[in-house]
Design a protein around this motif. Structure first.
Motif, PDB file in Angstrom:
ATOM      1  N   ALA A 186      26.211  24.023 -47.369  1.00 32.74           N
ATOM      2  CA  ALA A 186      27.341  23.411 -48.073  1.00 32.74           C
ATOM      3  C   ALA A 186      27.066  21.964 -48.433  1.00 32.74           C
ATOM      4  CB  ALA A 186      28.598  23.499 -47.210  1.00 32.74           C
ATOM      5  N   GLN A 242      28.322  25.497 -53.349  1.00 30.54           N
ATOM      6  CA  GLN A 242      28.486  26.562 -52.363  1.00 30.54           C
ATOM      7  C   GLN A 242      29.550  27.573 -52.769  1.00 30.54           C
ATOM      8  OE1 GLN A 242      30.499  25.835 -48.700  1.00 30.54           O
ATOM      9  NE2 GLN A 242      29.035  27.010 -47.494  1.00 30.54           N
ATOM     10  N   SER A 282      37.551  27.525 -48.369  1.00 31.90           N
ATOM     11  CA  SER A 282      36.837  28.681 -48.910  1.00 31.90           C
ATOM     12  C   SER A 282      37.778  29.480 -49.796  1.00 31.90           C
ATOM     13  CB  SER A 282      36.333  29.567 -47.765  1.00 31.90           C
ATOM     14  OG  SER A 282      36.105  30.889 -48.201  1.00 31.90           O
ATOM     15  N   ARG A 329      36.675  20.467 -46.546  1.00 36.30           N
ATOM     16  CA  ARG A 329      36.032  21.459 -45.679  1.00 36.30           C
ATOM     17  C   ARG A 329      35.896  20.903 -44.275  1.00 36.30           C
ATOM     18  NH1 ARG A 329      33.296  25.800 -47.203  1.00 36.30           N
ATOM     19  NH2 ARG A 329      32.017  25.544 -45.348  1.00 36.30           N
ATOM     20  N   GLY A 342      32.914  25.468 -42.081  1.00 34.38           N
ATOM     21  CA  GLY A 342      33.686  26.302 -42.988  1.00 34.38           C
ATOM     22  C   GLY A 342      35.016  26.783 -42.505  1.00 34.38           C
TER      23      GLY A 342
END
Length: 898
Positions: free
Chosen positions: A575, A582, A752, A743, A747
């Motif tokens: 990332a 990403q 996401s 973020r 993650g």
């Protein structure tokens, strides 16, 4: 075959040479040597092939003027030796190394163009105080160089070696990524199209190039005109006929015969394709003819090594078997069956071996073959180079057709008509993709915008309308250099020498002197090779028009290993790379899994390979030795219910002053088909039944009040509220909104698209938008957590896939458990019925906990009291999130603390 390393520009530094030499021990396990003189140092690792008893290096001339460190084989060394002896030179060994050294002493750098073979060498001239480096005509053997700052800061030092690792180990090179190489790799699939490497400041010598370093500086130039000679020969266009095919056969057989020179066992890499099959049957003919002098290194039976993939579209075993039938009686066949699981296990070793990224996983098949071959032989012949010499790839047909069109439409039309079946195989996949209306995802969409903008001027082109010009390009620039790199790295990783009979410069010159019809005619490429082997090869191979080669069933393997690759794309390191987007990569991978886009596995492989390369060669590797030892011990020791997880503690004094002991309970993985209550009770029973044997200290610690803690993950999983990311249909709002969420490490959270989509499904898009607006205001006013406060629905407990979690959590996103208070009450009632006294009367209830290394949050509980109390008991997250598999804990307040 050997390894060389050294420097120019330092005073004697044997420790530096030893460090560099130790990095490539695999290239030469049979011996090593170091020499220093003035500003130069040479190091050598030896793999003994010719004159095993002698030929140790570095080697000096009798007068002490010249010293050589040499990696390679010069196959015409006996002819050169005779010529040198006629000039009055004498020899102390039977090695080709001494011939190379004496040739340089006699003719200087002009000697290199006389050599027919492969070499990467360094020669030190004590009189002139000059270092000369050179690489063979084709670049079969590598030479890497780096100009680095002198450790005292005055001037520079030249470092060189057969691999990149010794330069990295020197301590003088400051590792840095060559962003241009990374861009060309990701964007154009280029990865060996010049002298630059993926390491900024480390270069390779070009095929046929030499470098000189002395007090006057560093100079680089070509020692050969081979490329120019080939283009000049191409203008001759000598007629192609049966006599030409017979002459080519004679030359090719002689090339194979020369490459059988060895005092150690020689075998053959057999893919089942035309090229390697031709080598195998030529050796078989020499065996049948009783040519004991030529085949002494082979023995009475030729060892062949083949990678096969039963049941796969890539499998060529039937062609391998056809060749083996021809060789019956004179062959010992070794078949290697690489699997996806082995590929996963070997992946880091494979990346480390290659030293730079490669465009597909195909060379892993060769990696596996070499691992097996080293158990039986020390030298291996294969067919590299024939494709670039005789138009073995489908795109060459288009180049030739354009060339014919320029010469006249009739000839082009005739050739096109006879090539349609070959061209169809290329076009059908593109046509199928268009007919299925798959979404097109350009590679640049997967890359970081700033990275793309910084390299917008980069271009990649190749000759498109002149066949032999294109072949020259691919021989020395576009295609073959990468294949030779794979060959060198994979063979030397297992202390093998790889030899390539097709890359004989005299054989190549002969092919280029013939008309183009010797290369392509009537839809048949490699025509001269087919004609030369018509009576040697089975028709199934000689007349075969589809090419596969040593490769892997990459699409099948990627689907099988999608979980593992997902964890790489989801990693924090991926990332944070400046090269990729990403979110777009994850979306594209999701689409590929579902068959919804046209992205191919080659694209994903480049992204994966780059990430693993960065981790291995660029990222810092400062490890805590004690932590590593603890992790290693944990890996082999399955902890009991009465031990802490590695790096954690059983005991904690909370900020409220409570002294608690937490026992992490190890379980098998949970699935949606599990009965949560039954699984929980099984482990509760086991815990209390084992307490007496755990020891009096543990029994004493469990006399106070206690609670049962359970990870919210397993509750959500057993409720069917955990989803594989590829099963979540992500909408545009989720993709857009997730971009504006910070973020969290690894993650976790709504950064996401998958977790944002779950949030929208759980709370509704209007409420998520309302909360997002409120969250934006909260950021301005300094109020944290307003988004989650406004959105409600336990959205804060939504978890995304995390790379460190055990499967399937590493590729799943999940909602908060449904009605966790009710789950806690139900479990508590069942536990009270099962546990014996005195623990029944001291049981305080169940806590459903969302805990990680970032924070803790009680989602559900039937235990009385402030929930903050229970969150404090997990302040150090004692359960662990990954391979520990400890989703539940028995938590006791130490006696006297109630």
């Amino acid at each position: 075959m050997c390894g060389i390393a050294g420097y120019h520009g330092l005073t004697a530094d044997t420790a530096l040479l030893q460090r560099m030499n130790d990095c490539q021990q695999h290239r030469g396990p049979d011996g090593d040597g170091i020499v220093t003189d003035g500003p130069c140092g040479l190091a050598h690792r030896r793999l003994s092939i010719i004159d095993v008893a002698h030929g140790q290096q570095p080697m000096d001339t009798a007068d002490g003027r010249y010293t050589i460190a040499y990696n390679g084989e010069v196959y015409n060394y006996l002819d050169l030796r005779a010529e040198l002896e006629a000039l009055g030179r004498t020899f102390a060994t039977d090695s080709d190394t001494e011939v190379v050294l004496q040739a340089f002493a006699q003719w200087g750098p002009e000697a290199f163009d006389r050599f027919n073979g492969m070499f990467g060498l360094a020669i030190w001239d004590r009189h002139e105080q000059r270092l000369t480096l050179a690489r063979d005509h084709f670049g079969i053997k590598p030479v890497y160089v780096a100009r680095v700052r002198h450790p005292r800061g005055d001037g520079e030092v030249l470092l060189f070696s057969s691999e990149i690792k010794p330069i990295l180990a020197s301590g003088l090179y400051e590792k840095k990524v060559n962003d241009r190489s990374v861009y060309r790799y990701l964007r154009f699939r280029a990865h060996e199209d010049g002298t630059e490497t993926f390491f900024d400041g480390i270069e390779r010598l070009a095929p046929g190039e030499l470098l000189e370093a002395d007090a006057a500086g560093i100079r680089r130039r070509m020692f050969t005109r081979l490329k120019e000679e080939l283009l000049e020969l191409a203008t001759e266009q000598r007629p192609y006929d049966e006599a030409a095919a017979a002459e080519y056969e004679r030359r090719l057989v002689e090339s194979v015969r020369l490459r059988l020179q060895s005092e150690v066992p020689v075998g053959t890499s057999l893919s089942g394709g035309l090229d390697s099959s031709a080598v195998a049957v030529i050796i078989n003919r020499l065996l049948n003819e009783g040519d004991e002098l030529s085949t002494r290194s082979v023995g009475t039976r030729q060892n062949t090594f083949s990678a096969v993939f039963p049941g796969s579209i890539n499998d060529e075993e039937r062609y391998v078997d056809d060749v083996l039938d021809i060789c019956t009686g004179h062959v010992d066949a070794h078949k290697i069956l690489p699997t996806a699981d082995e590929f996963k296990a070997d992946l880091l070793d494979f990346v480390r071996t290659q030293e730079e990224p490669l465009i597909s996983s195909g060379p892993y098949a060769q990696f596996q073959v070499m691992r097996e071959a080293t158990k039986h032989v020390t030298v291996l012949l294969d067919g590299q180079g024939a494709d670039e010499m005789m138009a073995g790839y489908i795109p060459y047909y288009f180049v030739y057709l354009r060339q014919l069109r320029a010469q006249g439409a009739t000839a082009a039309a005739s050739e096109l008509a006879k090539s349609l079946d070959v061209l169809y195989r290329l076009g059908r996949f593109k046509l199928k993709a268009k007919l299925t209306l798959k979404k097109t995802v350009p590679t640049t969409q997967l890359l970081a915008k700033d990275f793309v903008a910084a390299h917008s001027g980069e271009r990649y082109s190749s000759e498109g309308a002149n066949l032999k010009k294109r072949l020259v390009e691919d021989l020395f620039h576009n295609s073959l250099p990468s294949l030779l790199r794979y060959e060198d790295k994979n063979t030397m990783r297992f202390s093998l020498e790889g030899r390539v009979p097709f890359l004989d410069k005299e054989v190549l010159k002969y092919v280029f002197s013939l008309s183009d019809e010797a290369i392509i005619k009537d839809g048949w490429n490699k025509r001269v090779l087919r004609d030369a082997t018509r009576d040697l090869l089975p028709e199934s191979i000689n007349r075969r028009r589809n090419k596969i080669g040593f490769t892997t069933p990459q699409v099948e393997w990627f689907m099988r290993l999608k979980n593992h690759f997902y964890s790489i794309f989801l990693s924090e390191s991926f990332a944070n790379r400046p090269y990729v987007d990403q979110a777009e990569v994850i979306a594209a991978f999701e689409g590929w899994v579902k068959g919804a886009n046209d992205v191919d596995t080659m694209t994903f492989w480049r992204l994966i390979n780059l990430e693993l390369w960065l981790r291995e060669f660029i990222d810092d590797h400062d490890h805590d030795a004690d932590a590593d030892a603890a992790a290693a011990e944990q890996a082999v020791h399955v902890k009991t219910d009465y031990e802490p997880n590695a790096g954690r503690s059983l005991d904690l004094v909370t900020s409220l002053g409570e002294d608690v002991r937490r026992y992490p309970v190890r379980t098998e993985l949970f699935s949606r088909d599990d009965d949560l209550d039954a699984r929980v009770l099984e482990h509760v029973d086991r815990f209390f039944a084992g307490l007496p044997s755990a020891g009096p200290e543990h029994e004493a610690a469990t006399r106070g009040p206690w609670w049962f803690f359970l990870s919210e993950k397993v509750v959500a999983i057993t409720q069917g509220r955990s989803y594989f990311v590829w099963d979540i249909k992500v909408g545009r709002p989720a993709r857009v909104l997730s971009r504006y969420v910070t973020r969290t490490p690894a993650g976790i959270g709504l950064g996401s698209p998958f977790t944002m989509q779950l949030a929208i499904q759980e709370a509704g898009l209007p409420r998520v938008l309302y909360a997002a607006a409120g969250g934006a205001v909260g950021k301005v006013t300094g109020r944290k957590g307003l988004f989650y406060e406004l959105v409600g629905n336990d959205i804060s407990a939504i978890d995304g896939p995390t790379e460190y979690s055990a499967y399937p959590s590493n590729v799943s996103a999940k909602l908060a458990p449904k009605d966790p208070d009710a789950v806690a009450a139900r479990l508590s009632a069942a536990i009270r019925e099962r546990v014996p006294e005195p623990w029944r009367s001291t049981f305080g209830g169940t806590v459903i906990m969302d805990a990680n290394d970032i924070g803790r949050n009680v989602l559900g509980s039937d235990a009385p009291g402030d929930r903050t109390r229970f969150e404090e008991m997990f302040a150090d997250n004692p359960l662990g999130q990954g391979s520990q598999q400890t989703p539940m804990a028995m938590v006791f307040l130490r006696p006297g603390q109630a």
